[in-house]
Design an enzyme around this catalytic site. Structure first.
Site, PDB file in Angstrom:
ATOM      1  N   CYS A 180      76.124 -41.308  -0.667  1.00  0.00           N
ATOM      2  CA  CYS A 180      77.418 -40.623  -0.583  1.00  0.00           C
ATOM      3  C   CYS A 180      77.317 -39.108  -0.703  1.00  0.00           C
ATOM      4  O   CYS A 180      78.332 -38.420  -0.645  1.00  0.00           O
ATOM      5  CB  CYS A 180      78.368 -41.194  -1.631  1.00  0.00           C
ATOM      6  SG  CYS A 180      78.690 -42.947  -1.379  1.00  0.00           S
ATOM      7  N   HIS A 199      83.408 -34.450  -6.539  1.00  0.00           N
ATOM      8  CA  HIS A 199      83.073 -35.722  -5.897  1.00  0.00           C
ATOM      9  C   HIS A 199      84.228 -36.686  -6.149  1.00  0.00           C
ATOM     10  O   HIS A 199      84.668 -37.376  -5.235  1.00  0.00           O
ATOM     11  CB  HIS A 199      81.758 -36.249  -6.465  1.00  0.00           C
ATOM     12  CG  HIS A 199      81.218 -37.433  -5.744  1.00  0.00           C
ATOM     13  ND1 HIS A 199      80.989 -37.444  -4.386  1.00  0.00           N
ATOM     14  CD2 HIS A 199      80.850 -38.667  -6.194  1.00  0.00           C
ATOM     15  CE1 HIS A 199      80.500 -38.620  -4.021  1.00  0.00           C
ATOM     16  NE2 HIS A 199      80.414 -39.387  -5.097  1.00  0.00           N
ATOM     17  N   GLU A 243      81.197 -36.837 -14.181  1.00  0.00           N
ATOM     18  CA  GLU A 243      81.412 -35.562 -13.501  1.00  0.00           C
ATOM     19  C   GLU A 243      82.202 -34.602 -14.393  1.00  0.00           C
ATOM     20  O   GLU A 243      81.887 -33.402 -14.463  1.00  0.00           O
ATOM     21  CB  GLU A 243      82.146 -35.787 -12.183  1.00  0.00           C
ATOM     22  CG  GLU A 243      82.291 -34.534 -11.346  1.00  0.00           C
ATOM     23  CD  GLU A 243      82.777 -34.806  -9.939  1.00  0.00           C
ATOM     24  OE1 GLU A 243      82.657 -33.894  -9.096  1.00  0.00           O
ATOM     25  OE2 GLU A 243      83.277 -35.922  -9.668  1.00  0.00           O
ATOM     26  N   LYS A 302      89.373 -36.944  -2.258  1.00  0.00           N
ATOM     27  CA  LYS A 302      89.350 -38.404  -2.097  1.00  0.00           C
ATOM     28  C   LYS A 302      90.645 -39.069  -2.575  1.00  0.00           C
ATOM     29  O   LYS A 302      90.916 -40.213  -2.208  1.00  0.00           O
ATOM     30  CB  LYS A 302      88.162 -38.998  -2.848  1.00  0.00           C
ATOM     31  CG  LYS A 302      86.798 -38.662  -2.250  1.00  0.00           C
ATOM     32  CD  LYS A 302      85.673 -39.304  -3.035  1.00  0.00           C
ATOM     33  CE  LYS A 302      84.306 -38.947  -2.484  1.00  0.00           C
ATOM     34  NZ  LYS A 302      83.938 -37.530  -2.707  1.00  0.00           N
ATOM     35  N   HIS A 322      87.270 -42.661  -0.118  1.00  0.00           N
ATOM     36  CA  HIS A 322      85.859 -42.284  -0.176  1.00  0.00           C
ATOM     37  C   HIS A 322      85.214 -42.586   1.168  1.00  0.00           C
ATOM     38  O   HIS A 322      85.025 -43.748   1.532  1.00  0.00           O
ATOM     39  CB  HIS A 322      85.169 -43.049  -1.301  1.00  0.00           C
ATOM     40  CG  HIS A 322      83.792 -42.544  -1.620  1.00  0.00           C
ATOM     41  ND1 HIS A 322      83.131 -41.610  -0.848  1.00  0.00           N
ATOM     42  CD2 HIS A 322      82.939 -42.860  -2.639  1.00  0.00           C
ATOM     43  CE1 HIS A 322      81.943 -41.366  -1.377  1.00  0.00           C
ATOM     44  NE2 HIS A 322      81.809 -42.105  -2.450  1.00  0.00           N
ATOM     45  N   PHE A 347      74.645 -43.060  -4.684  1.00  0.00           N
ATOM     46  CA  PHE A 347      73.863 -44.154  -5.252  1.00  0.00           C
ATOM     47  C   PHE A 347      72.376 -43.805  -5.197  1.00  0.00           C
ATOM     48  O   PHE A 347      71.888 -43.272  -4.205  1.00  0.00           O
ATOM     49  CB  PHE A 347      74.086 -45.437  -4.437  1.00  0.00           C
ATOM     50  CG  PHE A 347      75.346 -46.183  -4.773  1.00  0.00           C
ATOM     51  CD1 PHE A 347      76.230 -45.737  -5.735  1.00  0.00           C
ATOM     52  CD2 PHE A 347      75.653 -47.362  -4.106  1.00  0.00           C
ATOM     53  CE1 PHE A 347      77.391 -46.439  -6.036  1.00  0.00           C
ATOM     54  CE2 PHE A 347      76.807 -48.079  -4.394  1.00  0.00           C
ATOM     55  CZ  PHE A 347      77.674 -47.624  -5.359  1.00  0.00           C
TER      56      PHE A 347
END
Length: 414
Positions: free
Chosen positions: A164, A304, A315, A336, A341, A400
């Site tokens: 991502c 993110h 985060e 997002k 996402h 990931f």
């Protein structure tokens, strides 16, 4: 001799809230949610029945009918965004040296819908019925190849994959390539089109997706205490990067500048972030330092912000460690919340949003923020956009496998 400056001169986007930059721009300003019931396939047996789909996209506006069957949706979305970006940049390709224009466009997953349909075909009818276009439609490097072939751009192609964070890292790689002198112009960004049965099933069974099926517009709620997972989205974002000298020589409009990138690895877990956020903070500090700035110079963080419990908490911790006692005074928002996402495409589409923040003097909001979370105690620009003259943006993406990628974007100043 100073380093080559790299500027952004064109934008293109296909998103769940609009299939052009003006439509995307208006939706962000209005805080529109692009999330709704999945229309692509039957979801009656799934515990997740919502996604942020691209609506009203007609690939035949960009491809001949025969070509549509030979390309995956991910390549179609990418080419559409690239075409808009090239036009927006005012690039006269007939007058340019095409050997000095590269295409660095990637994806987190690639041709997932093709992969799924061909595996089903294989199981039902055997290998003799698998399409001869299966492999070209699935592999990620077909995305920049499709764009390069359409516009006859010979300056090299690349498709770096880091889950991502792929789109953000791809922009950083294009930035570095121009600074090295590999190209004058690079068409760069990312696309993903993985609203498929297999992707929804896999992410849902991982318990990563929101199951707020009865209220899809409010399902993506980054940093909110009631968040229950991310909403899968699809789309593409493409930016035209070029050396400042090249942009000035052709009289290009400049949206902003890429100042630095940094990449680190958690080396911790295949899906979860390191809860101490050590390497996330290091990536932030490296990028800011390479830009010749300090954390105090950052006016806004495009987060993110996935809307998952672990990621948002980590985060937020990282930003508190970065900014210290000033953390609560730095605006942070998650695009997002509106578009879901977009996996590998997320960072590229969010970078387009960052350029629009600079252009319009607006920080776009984190929508669906209603219940503060004590573990996420920052200023998330809740629900309504905010007027602000932003000079420096920290854009961060995580993937990931522990991929941490940060860019520092800036307002162009001569």
């Amino acid at each position: 001799m100073g380093r080559t400056r790299v500027v952004v001169s064109g934008l293109g986007v296909i998103s769940p809230v609009g299939n052009s930059v003006p439509a995307f721009e208006a939706a962000l300003a209005a805080g529109v949610s692009g999330v709704g019931p999945i229309t692509r396939f039957d979801t009656s047996t799934s515990n997740c029945r919502i996604a942020a789909e691209v609506k009203g996209f007609d690939p035949e506006q960009y491809f001949e009918k025969r070509e549509v069957g030979r390309t995956d949706r991910v390549q179609q979305l990418a080419l559409a965004a690239a075409q808009e970006a090239i036009v927006d940049a005012g690039l006269d390709l007939e007058a340019e040296d095409r050997e000095r224009i590269g295409v660095y466009v990637t994806s987190g997953i690639g041709g997932d819908s093709t992969f799924e349909s061909e595996v089903l075909q294989l199981g039902a009818k055997g290998p003799s019925r698998v399409s001869p276009f299966f492999i070209p439609k699935v592999i990620i490097d077909s995305i920049p190849a499709t764009i390069a072939m359409r516009f006859r751009l010979y300056g090299g192609t690349s498709s770096v994959v880091s889950a991502c964070s792929s789109g953000t890292q791809m922009l950083g790689e294009a930035f570095e390539a121009i600074r090295r002198g590999d190209a004058d112009v690079i068409v760069t960004g990312a696309a993903d089109a993985a609203v498929t049965m297999s992707a929804i099933g896999g992410f849902a069974n991982m318990r990563a997706l929101s199951t707020r099926n009865d209220d899809p517009a409010h399902a993506s709620r980054p940093f909110d205490k009631e968040r229950d997972g991310f909403v899968l989205g699809e789309g593409a974002g493409v930016l035209i990067l070029e050396s400042l000298d090249h942009a000035l020589a052709r009289g290009a409009h400049i949206y902003g500048e890429i100042l630095a990138q940094a990449v680190t690895s958690d080396a911790y877990h295949i899906t979860l972030p390191d809860p101490e956020a050590t390497q996330i903070v290091r990536a932030m500090r490296l990028a800011i330092g390479r830009a010749g700035l300090t954390p105090a110079d950052i006016d806004y963080v495009n987060a993110h912000g996935t809307s998952t419990p672990a990621n948002d908490k980590t985060e937020s911790l990282a930003l508190q460690k970065l900014f210290g006692e000033c953390a609560r005074s730095v605006p942070v928002s998650s695009t997002k919340s509106m578009i879901g996402h977009l996996l590998g495409a997320a960072g590229a589409v969010e970078a387009v949003a960052c350029m629009l923040t600079i252009k319009n003097d607006i920080i776009y909001p984190t929508i669906n923020y209603t219940t503060p979370d004590p573990e996420c105690p920052l200023d998330y620009v809740p629900n309504t956009g905010r007027a602000a003259h932003v000079r420096h943006i920290l854009k961060e993406s995580f993937g990931f496998g522990g991929h941490n990628v940060c860019l520092v974007l800036g307002r162009y100043e001569a």
